[in-house]
Enzyme design. Structure first.
Site, PDB file in Angstrom:
ATOM      1  N   HIS A 104       0.831  -1.201   0.000  1.00 57.12           N
ATOM      2  CA  HIS A 104       0.000   0.000   0.000  1.00 57.12           C
ATOM      3  C   HIS A 104       0.868   1.254   0.000  1.00 57.12           C
ATOM      4  O   HIS A 104       2.067   1.211   0.296  1.00 57.12           O
ATOM      5  CB  HIS A 104      -0.915   0.019   1.234  1.00 57.12           C
ATOM      6  N   HIS A 136       4.623   0.130   0.273  1.00 57.55           N
ATOM      7  CA  HIS A 136       5.330  -0.705   1.240  1.00 57.55           C
ATOM      8  C   HIS A 136       4.404  -1.757   1.834  1.00 57.55           C
ATOM      9  O   HIS A 136       3.180  -1.685   1.677  1.00 57.55           O
ATOM     10  CB  HIS A 136       5.966   0.160   2.343  1.00 57.55           C
ATOM     11  N   ARG A 161       4.632   5.987  14.830  1.00 59.29           N
ATOM     12  CA  ARG A 161       4.698   6.604  13.499  1.00 59.29           C
ATOM     13  C   ARG A 161       4.182   8.034  13.503  1.00 59.29           C
ATOM     14  O   ARG A 161       3.091   8.307  13.984  1.00 59.29           O
ATOM     15  CB  ARG A 161       3.859   5.796  12.506  1.00 59.29           C
TER      16      ARG A 161
HETATM   17  O1  AKG Z   1       4.749  -1.757  10.833  1.00 56.93           O
HETATM   18  C1  AKG Z   1       5.414  -1.508   9.823  1.00 56.93           C
HETATM   19  O2  AKG Z   1       6.512  -1.979   9.602  1.00 56.93           O
HETATM   20  C2  AKG Z   1       4.869  -0.551   8.793  1.00 56.93           C
HETATM   21  C3  AKG Z   1       3.402  -0.409   8.909  1.00 56.93           C
HETATM   22  C4  AKG Z   1       2.878   0.578   7.925  1.00 56.93           C
HETATM   23  O3  AKG Z   1       2.399   0.228   6.893  1.00 56.93           O
HETATM   24  C5  AKG Z   1       3.017   2.002   8.212  1.00 56.93           C
HETATM   25  O4  AKG Z   1       3.483   2.393   9.277  1.00 56.93           O
HETATM   26  O5  AKG Z   1       2.635   2.792   7.341  1.00 56.93           O
HETATM   27 FE   FE2 Z   2       1.867   1.974   5.721  1.00 54.39          FE
END
Ligand code: AKG
Ligand code: FE2
Length: 305
Positions: free
Chosen positions: A107, A257, A273
């Site tokens: 995505h 990703h 994040r």
């Molecule tokens: O948990 C992760 O490694 C990435 C998850 C994800 O898609 C994001 O943080 O946008």
């Molecule tokens: Fe993501």
């Protein structure tokens, strides 16, 4: 003189950045070097950082406007900082976290909104002993390596992005899912998009697209499968094996990703994040589409929601 060192980690994407302590305010010189490297390498890895939420927010803010995460269920945000989305497989408030299986299909962040994210800064707080890697794909390369006939076919094509296509969403708490769907009605984006800073074009396809506009379902599904397979070819991918304290910052305007679920789910995996708001609105809501397309889209959406 900046002490920053930038070392490529992959051919298609990924570079490691050392010689900078992200707990401290960035000098203008360090900021420009990081910004330039970000545009070039798409994914930057800053190893061995240990940031408080405030420090992560301060660092992230230097690269854009922070998203207050209106698109997300409130229970998934840091209790004291709504700029931080908490990706965790731990229980939250006595129930499964709304992010326990986030990111499990390819995505581009927030492509299910009219303004996909500019980028994100992810800080590894807890990790399982093995597994749980994240992969990014370079979507400039994906577009540039298509043959001219396919390129012609997709040049003006548009796609319907749908939050319901998040892999594993049906296993989440029904109230969180209902909230996500309510906040994010299906949205249409062009398949070829232009990066607002580099001016380069990239291929915006991923596994959260329901269909292309103006095509039959069969045509849509075949083309989508082919484009997704191409866009995520190993040649275009950087795979990151996390270490505690890593900060990874990616450019969401030219990449997609996936977070791999290949780890012992009884072991905690926790990431904080910060998301950078997209600078431009490239999408329009499916509800505003015209004529036959609108009808067929609404039918497609009704079948899943
Ligand atoms: O948990 C992760 O490694 C990435 C998850 C994800 O898609 C994001 O943080 O946008
Ligand atoms: Fe993501």
């Amino acid at each position: 003189m900046s002490a920053i060192n930038i070392t490529p980690l992959g051919f298609a994407a990924g570079a490691q950045v050392t010689g900078v302590d992200l707990r401290k305010p960035l000098s203008n010189e360090d900021h420009s070097r990081i910004h330039e490297a970000w545009l070039e390498h798409i994914v930057l890895v800053f190893p061995e950082q240990d940031l408080t939420p405030e420090q992560q927010i301060e660092f992230s803010r230097r690269f854009g406007v922070l998203d207050a995460h209106e698109s997300q269920a409130p229970s998934t945000l840091h209790p004291d900082h709504r700029e931080i989305l908490v990706l965790t497989n731990k229980m939250v408030g006595g129930k499964k976290s709304g992010t326990y299986n986030s990111g499990r299909n390819w995505h581009t962040d927030l492509s299910y909104t009219s303004r996909p994210a500019k980028g994100a800064v992810l800080h590894c707080k807890e990790k399982p002993p093995v597994g749980g890697d994240t992969m990014w794909s370079n979507l400039y390369l994906a577009l540039e390596t298509l043959t001219p006939p396919i390129r012609g076919l997709i040049e003006n094509l548009e796609a319907l992005h749908d939050v319901s296509m998040i892999r594993g969403i049906e296993q989440r708490d029904p109230a969180d899912v209902a909230e996500m769907k309510r906040r994010n009605p299906p949205v249409i984006h062009p398949v070829v998009r232009t990066h607002p800073e580099t001016g380069r074009k990239s291929l915006l396809v991923n596994q959260r697209i329901r269909r292309f506009l103006g095509m039959s379902d069969e045509e849509s599904q075949s083309l989508l499968a082919m484009l997704n397979a191409h866009a995520t070819s190993p040649e275009f991918v950087y795979r990151h094996r996390w270490s505690l304290g890593d900060v990874v910052m990616w450019d969401n305007r030219c990449s997609c990703h996936v977070a791999l679920g290949d780890f012992d789910q009884t072991k905690p995996r926790v990431m904080f994040r910060c998301s950078l708001e997209g600078e431009i609105e490239t999408g329009r809501f499916a509800d505003n589409a015209a004529g036959a397309d609108r009808e067929s889209m609404l039918q497609a959406v009704a079948a899943v929601s």
